[in-house]
Design a protein around this motif. Structure first.
Motif, PDB file in Angstrom:
ATOM      1  N   ALA A 118       5.423   3.677  -2.749  1.00  0.00           N
ATOM      2  CA  ALA A 118       4.444   2.632  -2.261  1.00  0.00           C
ATOM      3  C   ALA A 118       4.216   3.056  -0.697  1.00  0.00           C
ATOM      4  N   LEU A 119       5.476   3.418  -0.127  1.00  0.00           N
ATOM      5  CA  LEU A 119       5.320   3.751   1.347  1.00  0.00           C
ATOM      6  C   LEU A 119       4.667   5.196   1.596  1.00  0.00           C
TER       7      LEU A 119
ATOM      8  N   THR B 230       2.307   6.241  -0.459  1.00  0.00           N
ATOM      9  CA  THR B 230       0.906   6.122  -0.776  1.00  0.00           C
ATOM     10  C   THR B 230       0.230   5.430   0.565  1.00  0.00           C
ATOM     11  N   TYR B 231       0.954   4.375   1.114  1.00  0.00           N
ATOM     12  CA  TYR B 231       0.214   3.780   2.082  1.00  0.00           C
ATOM     13  C   TYR B 231       0.008   4.511   3.211  1.00  0.00           C
TER      14      TYR B 231
ATOM     15  N   HIS C 122      -2.958   6.624   3.008  1.00  0.00           N
ATOM     16  CA  HIS C 122      -4.254   5.650   3.043  1.00  0.00           C
ATOM     17  C   HIS C 122      -4.531   5.618   4.326  1.00  0.00           C
ATOM     18  N   ILE C 123      -3.618   5.077   5.172  1.00  0.00           N
ATOM     19  CA  ILE C 123      -3.877   4.701   6.766  1.00  0.00           C
ATOM     20  C   ILE C 123      -4.331   6.229   7.299  1.00  0.00           C
TER      21      ILE C 123
ATOM     22  N   SER D 169      -9.019   1.208  -4.658  1.00  0.00           N
ATOM     23  CA  SER D 169      -7.742   0.729  -5.726  1.00  0.00           C
ATOM     24  C   SER D 169      -7.517   1.739  -6.905  1.00  0.00           C
TER      25      SER D 169
ATOM     26  N   ASN E  19      -4.542   6.789  -5.573  1.00  0.00           N
ATOM     27  CA  ASN E  19      -3.959   5.924  -6.000  1.00  0.00           C
ATOM     28  C   ASN E  19      -3.318   6.244  -7.474  1.00  0.00           C
TER      29      ASN E  19
ATOM     30  N   LYS F 224       3.311  -4.256  12.291  1.00  0.00           N
ATOM     31  CA  LYS F 224       3.472  -3.540  11.048  1.00  0.00           C
ATOM     32  C   LYS F 224       3.724  -2.036  11.185  1.00  0.00           C
ATOM     33  N   ASP F 225       2.852  -1.393  12.218  1.00  0.00           N
ATOM     34  CA  ASP F 225       3.023  -0.081  12.410  1.00  0.00           C
ATOM     35  C   ASP F 225       4.144   0.455  13.178  1.00  0.00           C
TER      36      ASP F 225
END
Length: 457
Positions: A85-86, A88-89, A92-93, A272, A277, A425-426
């Motif tokens: 998940a990390l 993938t995120y 994305h960013i 999504s 994803n 968060k960043d």
């Protein structure tokens, strides 16, 4: 206007000039970078999905049982999902930050190094001083990481070829000889010039890979011991090795960014149920399954590649070793594409623009790239630790810390969310990336030194 601001705008102008010479006639809000891309050989959504799967389903998935050995069976299960998940995120960013920068600058696309520079120039003043050095730093990490993957692929194919052939020989050959035999074939596969032409090879490789998974599961499910025999949690010292291996296995940032930049319809990449994803869901699912089941079956005897645990005299074991080696050999062309593309297009192509035979120089670079990976592979043939080291050292920065820094800069100072939650968060992501880099690299280098001092390979 201050001198610093003038310099900042000049540097942004230089980046823009590399990607477009069109006048600024479109409003920022109306400009869509995706509609202005002109790619010579664009890839379709299906081809991009195939490439992402192939880029991530390499040697890393067969190393996941050993990764679980370093984490424990429950720890490995949970943290593989979290790292997936990390990753993938982070991708994305990174892609979203690149899109915002392209939109602001009215350019169709930006490479990772140039988008990092543009982001730092757009962020807090303290970051401006690092902007000029950032493209070189990103390129160094990308090239080292991709060459590291290629080294691992060489080691993997040579090790499996040795397992296949040695049983038929009266005297076993050194792995260095098997590596030497593979030099010309690897040069040929890296000579395929673009991702469009590589797509059929990646599809063929994926078919082989999924077929091999069926055989691997057959061996894993034979004589499964009680799961209670496996520790749920590993040691604190070995966990960074798990982190590095899993990050290496799941993250393919160099390939993913190159693929997104070469897409026929890049709008389909995010979202999504976008290409990224969908690909990462299947990749994470497969990695969790392979790591969990492989470690359950072989326990502390798990080797750097689970195929090396199979009975060497079994015909079926030889088939899977041979076929998977072929799949990894094909994948070398995709992984090697990234460092060649960076080195040629960024640093070398303009130096040979007046040459009568620029293509000859490009193909010479491809051959030299293969030769370098072979020299490194022969020098340190420790497959599992090699995987962990490159994952921890390069991907902690490229896949986690750098995208977080870019997002801070792109959203600075007014779009950081309520209570600056995006900034918080960043910063947390940057800390995770730096800690992963330092702890993972230290653990891997320590283990490499210990094993080499004992004469292990």
């Amino acid at each position: 206007m201050s001198d610093d601001e003038t310099i900042r705008l000049q540097e942004l102008g230089k980046i823009k000039a590399k990607y477009t010479h069109e006048p600024d006639t479109t409003d920022v809000d109306d400009y869509d970078p995706h509609e202005h891309r002109n790619i010579p050989h664009p890839t379709t959504n299906t081809e991009t999905l195939i490439h992402i799967l192939k880029g991530s389903l390499g040697t890393g998935i067969l190393a996941m049982p050993e990764a679980f050995k370093n984490a424990g069976i429950v720890n490995g299960f949970i943290f593989t999902i979290l790292i997936g998940a990390l990753c993938t995120y982070g991708l994305h960013i990174l892609v979203q930050a690149q899109y915002v920068l392209c939109k602001r600058m009215r350019v169709p696309l930006l490479t990772y190094p140039d988008s990092m520079k543009a982001a730092l120039l757009s962020g807090p003043r303290m970051f401006h001083a690092f902007a000029n050095a950032s493209p070189i730093l990103v390129d160094v990490f990308l090239v080292i990481y991709q060459l590291g993957i290629c080294c691992v692929y060489v080691i993997f194919v040579a090790a499996n070829l040795k397992e296949l052939i040695d049983v038929y020989l009266p005297e076993k050959l050194a792995i260095e000889l098997y590596t030497l035999f593979l030099l010309i074939p690897f040069i040929l596969i890296l000579s395929i010039p673009n991702l469009k032409w590589l797509a059929p090879f990646s599809l063929f490789s994926n078919v082989i890979t999924f077929g091999c998974f069926g055989i691997v599961l057959y061996y894993i499910f034979k004589d499964l011991p009680s799961i209670d025999e496996r520790p749920y949690v590993g040691t604190f010292y070995t966990f960074p090795l798990f982190f590095g291996t899993t990050l290496f296995a799941l993250e393919a940032v160099g390939v993913v960014i190159a693929l997104e930049n070469n897409m026929q319809s890049p709008k389909s990449f995010g979202g999504s149920f976008g290409v990224l994803n969908v690909a990462m869901f299947f990749i994470t699912f497969l990695y969790v399954g392979m790591g969990f089941l492989g470690y359950w079956r072989y326990g502390e005897g798990t080797k750097a590649s689970v195929t090396l645990n199979f009975p060497p005299e079994d015909v079926l074991a030889k088939i899977v070793q041979g076929l998977y080696s072929l799949a990894i050999f094909i994948s070398y062309g995709l992984q090697g594409y990234v460092p060649v593309d960076i080195l040629w297009n960024t640093y070398l192509a303009h130096r040979f623009s007046d040459s009568k035979y620029p293509k000859l120089w490009e193909y010479l670079l491809r051959a030299v790239t293969v030769f370098v990976t072979f020299v490194l592979a022969i020098s340190i043939p420790l497959l599992g630790l090699f995987i962990s080291l490159f994952g921890a050292f390069c991907l902690s920065a490229l896949g986690i810390a750098f995208p977080a820094i870019m997002e801070i800069c792109v959203k600075w100072p007014n779009d950081l969310g309520a209570g600056n939650w995006i900034l918080i968060k960043d910063i947390a992501l940057i800390i995770i990336g730096v800690c992963g880099l330092l702890a993972g690299s230290y653990s891997c280098i320590s283990e490499i030194v210990i094993k080499l001092s004992k004469g292990e390979t």
